[in-house]
Structures are given as structure tokens and as C-alpha cells.
Enzyme design. Structure first.
Site, PDB file in Angstrom:
ATOM      1  N   SER A 219      12.907  74.286 -16.008  1.00  0.00           N
ATOM      2  CA  SER A 219      12.794  75.702 -15.670  1.00  0.00           C
ATOM      3  C   SER A 219      11.865  76.002 -14.497  1.00  0.00           C
ATOM      4  O   SER A 219      12.043  77.014 -13.837  1.00  0.00           O
ATOM      5  CB  SER A 219      12.340  76.483 -16.902  1.00  0.00           C
ATOM      6  OG  SER A 219      11.088  76.009 -17.338  1.00  0.00           O
TER       7      SER A 219
ATOM      8  N   LYS B 294      19.948  83.573 -22.341  1.00  0.00           N
ATOM      9  CA  LYS B 294      20.007  83.447 -20.880  1.00  0.00           C
ATOM     10  C   LYS B 294      21.431  83.802 -20.406  1.00  0.00           C
ATOM     11  O   LYS B 294      21.810  84.955 -20.479  1.00  0.00           O
ATOM     12  CB  LYS B 294      19.537  82.051 -20.459  1.00  0.00           C
ATOM     13  CG  LYS B 294      18.033  81.898 -20.751  1.00  0.00           C
ATOM     14  CD  LYS B 294      17.413  80.610 -20.283  1.00  0.00           C
ATOM     15  CE  LYS B 294      15.891  80.694 -20.453  1.00  0.00           C
ATOM     16  NZ  LYS B 294      15.337  79.680 -21.344  1.00  0.00           N
TER      17      LYS B 294
ATOM     18  N   HIS C  45      18.905  76.416 -19.573  1.00  0.00           N
ATOM     19  CA  HIS C  45      19.109  76.936 -18.207  1.00  0.00           C
ATOM     20  C   HIS C  45      20.380  76.378 -17.565  1.00  0.00           C
ATOM     21  O   HIS C  45      20.734  76.771 -16.449  1.00  0.00           O
ATOM     22  CB  HIS C  45      17.921  76.573 -17.300  1.00  0.00           C
ATOM     23  CG  HIS C  45      16.722  77.447 -17.495  1.00  0.00           C
ATOM     24  ND1 HIS C  45      16.650  78.740 -17.032  1.00  0.00           N
ATOM     25  CD2 HIS C  45      15.544  77.214 -18.104  1.00  0.00           C
ATOM     26  CE1 HIS C  45      15.475  79.258 -17.346  1.00  0.00           C
ATOM     27  NE2 HIS C  45      14.785  78.352 -17.997  1.00  0.00           N
TER      28      HIS C  45
HETATM   29  C1  LIG Z   1      14.266  79.563 -22.402  1.00  0.00           C
HETATM   30  C2  LIG Z   1      14.230  78.227 -23.019  1.00  0.00           C
HETATM   31  C3  LIG Z   1      14.029  78.053 -24.385  1.00  0.00           C
HETATM   32  C4  LIG Z   1      13.702  79.219 -25.296  1.00  0.00           C
HETATM   33  O1  LIG Z   1      14.832  79.972 -25.567  1.00  0.00           O
HETATM   34  P1  LIG Z   1      14.705  81.241 -26.509  1.00  0.00           P
HETATM   35  O2  LIG Z   1      16.062  81.394 -27.085  1.00  0.00           O
HETATM   36  O3  LIG Z   1      14.272  82.376 -25.654  1.00  0.00           O
HETATM   37  O4  LIG Z   1      13.691  80.894 -27.552  1.00  0.00           O
HETATM   38  C5  LIG Z   1      14.075  76.782 -24.902  1.00  0.00           C
HETATM   39  N1  LIG Z   1      14.301  75.710 -24.113  1.00  0.00           N
HETATM   40  C6  LIG Z   1      14.469  75.842 -22.795  1.00  0.00           C
HETATM   41  C7  LIG Z   1      14.713  74.625 -21.960  1.00  0.00           C
HETATM   42  C8  LIG Z   1      14.433  77.091 -22.204  1.00  0.00           C
HETATM   43  O5  LIG Z   1      14.597  77.214 -20.885  1.00  0.00           O
END
Ligand SMILES: *Cc1c(COP(=O)(O)O)cnc(C)c1O
Length: 412
Positions: free
Chosen positions: A201, A261, A229
Site C-alpha cells: 500500500s 476498496k 489493493h
Molecule cells: C486496506 C487493507 C486491509 C484492511 O482492510 P479493511 O477491510 O479496511 O479492514 C488489509 N490488508 C491490506 C493489504 C489492505 O490494504
């Protein structure tokens, strides 16, 4: 004679201590302020105090967070099933929309089964403490998401005899030596798990999944990919990072991901993989046994988002996102900024200094462009950046507005 020691009360100790921590955050420029969003998440958002600004800091990669059909599906869900499940899944909290979205996810990935959680954080927190047993070893990329790191820490706390190791970011040579050492370790008698983010990220770089698979095969290890992502972004049809590499889904043993996302952006996460793994999570995963189900309205809206992605002719949104990313990277570079190369929708502009990153992001917001600056300690010292996230919802003029604001900053 007795002496009375005057001891501060608990709340006094706490107030003093927390005030000092907050002051320290403020003085070191690390105190976050929450911007108030006054309308839906889209290419433009309304930010309190700033009005309409172009948004380059959301995970709304496919522009589905405010899609009319996605919104309508959520509203229908509330009408039909009400606002609350008022229960955990295994008691009275499993509603037909849960079954529907879990089937859709299994179909999307081409796996036996999938199970949802209220976040990917919870999905990750469930997977290792539940599925690993004494004698197992979990090996994790050092830049993996915080939820994976915490999951592994939790696992070693609640299950004695489970081992963990970390390898240098994307360094297959270091991973190989960890695997070789584990072969010689008499305490590693069970399964070996290698876990990685698909897309990282902060850097926007991707894991070398073919290389990881090869090593896992050589050492008989399982491969777990958190593609939060990557899902909806990577690969021809948005199936994720494995598709980007032309790998078969079966080459990944477990996929975890988020509904927060690209897939509608509401909330929720999931684990997708073999039926027995999913069954164990249902039976023994503490984040699902002791915490409420995914809200039904979200199960409905996210399911619609995945269906839209699956049904779209020629993966239109994924293609548009990719074109926007290519255009943005080229234009940002032309404007004289140092943007990290990668095929993902995350375009970090390296500005080095933390204070500069924060000042730039503030100035950009004043110019109508919403981008967040990240500095130390989120990223290593000297690597502060503006993290630009591109969406299929953006049109050329949105990207042009970003680039023109960046050019203005160059001048001041
Ligand atoms: C955003 C993200 C999460 C967390 O996701 P949520 O559903 O908001 O808890 C977990 N792992 C990765 C790699 C992320 O980018």
C-alpha cells in the site's frame, strides 16, 4: 506510625499521560486531523471547509462507492432485511445475502468457498490464529499490512509452538534462506505458510507471486495473498495480482481481501480458498464467533459491486482505471516529480522530507486537490511522499487538475 502515600487516581495518571503523548504527536508534526466529508465518495468530494475537491486519496479504485446500482442494492437490502443482524454468524446472524455474496466471491476467484468478516482486518486476524497449529511456521514479508503482522503476533501468543519469521521486502533470496533454515529446524514439523500483500500500500509495488509460488512449491509451503489493493485493479478482468502475472488462481492457496476498496468501498473483508479452510474459520475463527456479522445492507451493495465488475463487457472499468493510471504517471513525471514506477493504481510521489509532504498536501487541498502526505514513521525517514491513488471514476480533467496544482506547488 503509619505513612499515607498520596497516589494519583487512575484517571489522573491516564489524563496526564495521554495529554503528554498527544502533545508529543503535535510537536513532531504527526498529529492527524480528520477531514469531514459532506457528501458521497466519488471523483470529486465535498470536504468541510474546502468545498468540492478532486479526490486522489480514496480506495474507490473502480468508482463503485457511489454507483447508483450499488447504492440501490444496499437500500433494497435494508428494506428487505432491516438495518441490523443483531447477531453473530453462528447464532442468528447468517442471512441469505451472506450466502449470496460468499457464493459470488467464490465464483469471482474460482475457489471452493469464501467467508466474509466485518473487515479484512478481521479476516486476516482470523486466518493464522485459526488455521495454524503447533509445529507450523508462518513467514511474512516485512512490509505486509499491519493486520497480517498483528495476526501473526496474536497467533504465537494464543497457540504455543507456532513459529514465525519475517523476510526482507520482496527478497526471495532471504525467503529461501528462511525456508532452508526451517528444513533444518526440528521444531518445524507442520505446515509452512508464506504470506504477502499482492499490492503493497505505501510503495504501490507488487509481490513477485510467480517467484513466491516457485519457492513455496520447492519447499512444500502454502501461499497466502492479501490482495486488498489488487482486487478489482490488477489483471485483465480485475481478479487481482495473480491474474496480472497470468497465474492460475489455484496457484494461490488462500486469498484474503477487502470489500472496502475497489469492491464498493463500504466495509467488510473475506477469506477465499479451499472448503476445509473456510469451514475451520466458521467453526473456530474468533473474530467471527464473537463479533457481529457483516451488515446485510453491505453484503447486498458489495455483492452488486462484484457482479458489476464480473458482468462488465471487456472489463471496462478496469481498463479505464489502467488508462487513467498510465496517463497520471506520465503527466506527473512530465511535471518534474519523482513518481515510483509500478502497474498499480497507487502512485507515490517521493518528496523525501516529512514536513514537506505534510505542507504540500495541505496546500494541495487549498488548491482543490485532496491528496495525503505520508512521512516518518509510516514510511522510512527520508522517503516521505504524497500518495496519489487513481480511480476509474476520474476523467482526464481530474488528473489535469492534480498536475496543474502540483506545478503550482513547484513554483512556490
Ligand atoms: C486496506 C487493507 C486491509 C484492511 O482492510 P479493511 O477491510 O479496511 O479492514 C488489509 N490488508 C491490506 C493489504 C489492505 O490494504
Amino acid at each position: 506510625m503509619t505513612t499515607t502515600t498520596s497516589r494519583q487516581s487512575g484517571i489522573e495518571v491516564f489524563e496526564e499521560r495521554s495529554a503528554a503523548i498527544i502533545k508529543q504527536l503535535e510537536q513532531s508534526g504527526q498529529l492527524k486531523t480528520l477531514q469531514m466529508i459532506e457528501g458521497p465518495m466519488d471523483a470529486n468530494v465535498r470536504v468541510r471547509g474546502y468545498g468540492e475537491v478532486v479526490c486522489f486519496c480514496s480506495n474507490n479504485y473502480l468508482g463503485l462507492a457511489n454507483h447508483p446500482e450499488v447504492n440501490a442494492a444496499g437500500i433494497e437490502g435494508i428494506k428487505k432485511y432491516g438495518a441490523g443482524t443483531a447477531s453473530v454468524r453462528f447464532i442468528g446472524g447468517t442471512f441469505t445475502p451472506h450466502e449470496t455474496i460468499e457464493k459470488t466471491l467464490a465464483k469471482f476467484y474460482g475457489v471452493e468457498a469464501a467467508y466474509t468478516f466485518t473487515s479484512c482486518w478481521n479476516a486476516n486476524e482470523a486466518i493464522f490464529p485459526t488455521l495454524c497449529e503447533p509445529g507450523d511456521l508462518v513467514i511474512s514479508d516485512e512490509l505486509n499490512h499491519a493486520s497480517i503482522i498483528d495476526s501473526i503476533r496474536l497467533m504465537t501468543t494464543i497457540k504455543k509452538g507456532v513459529h514465525k519469521a519475517v523476510f526482507k521486502h520482496s527478497d526471495l533470496g532471504v525467503l529461501r534462506s528462511v525456508l532452508e533454515a526451517s528444513r533444518a529446524n526440528p521444531e518445524v514439523t507442520g505446515a509452512i505458510w508464506v504470506v504477502t500483500d499482492g499490492v503493497f500500500s505505501m510503495e504501490g509495488d507488487i509481490a513477485d507471486l510467480p517467484g513466491l509460488r516457485k519457492l513455496c512449491d520447492e519447499f512444500g509451503a502454502l501461499l497466502v495473498v492479501d490482495d486488498s489493493h489488487g482486487t478489482g485493479v490488477m489483471g485483465k478482468t480485475g481478479r487481482g495480482t495473480h491474474e496480472h502475472f497470468g497465474m492460475k488462481r489455484s496457484q494461490i492457496d488462500f486469498i484474503t481481501g477487502t470489500l472496502g476498496k475497489a469492491l464498493g468501498g463500504a466495509a467488510g473483508g473475506y477469506v477465499a480458498g479451499p472448503r476445509n479452510g473456510i469451514e475451520l474459520l466458521i467453526q473456530r475463527g474468533r473474530p467471527t464467533l464473537f463479533s457481529n456479522a457483516l451488515p446485510v445492507s453491505v453484503a447486498c451493495s458489495a455483492n452488486k459491486a462484484i457482479e458489476l465488475l464480473m458482468q462488465e463487457p471487456k472489463a471496462g472499468r478496469v481498463v479505464r482505471l489502467r488508462e487513467n493510471v498510465a496517463y497520471a504517471r506520465a503527466e506527473i513525471k512530465k511535471a518534474g516529480f519523482d513518481v515510483l514506477e509500478s502497474p498499480t493504481a497507487i502512485c507515490p510521489i517521493i518528496v523525501h522530507d516529512t514536513a514537506r509532504a505534510i505542507a504540500m498536501s495541505k496546500k494541495l487541498l487549498e488548491l482543490g486537490v485532496y491528496v495525503i502526505g505520508f512521512g516518518y514513521p509510516v514510511v522510512p525517514e527520508g522517503h516521505a511522499r504524497l500518495r496519489v491513488q487513481i480511480s476509474a471514476a476520474h476523467a482526464r480533467e481530474h488528473v489535469d487538475k492534480l498536475v496543474s496544482a502540483l506545478k503550482t506547488l513547484k513554483k512556490v
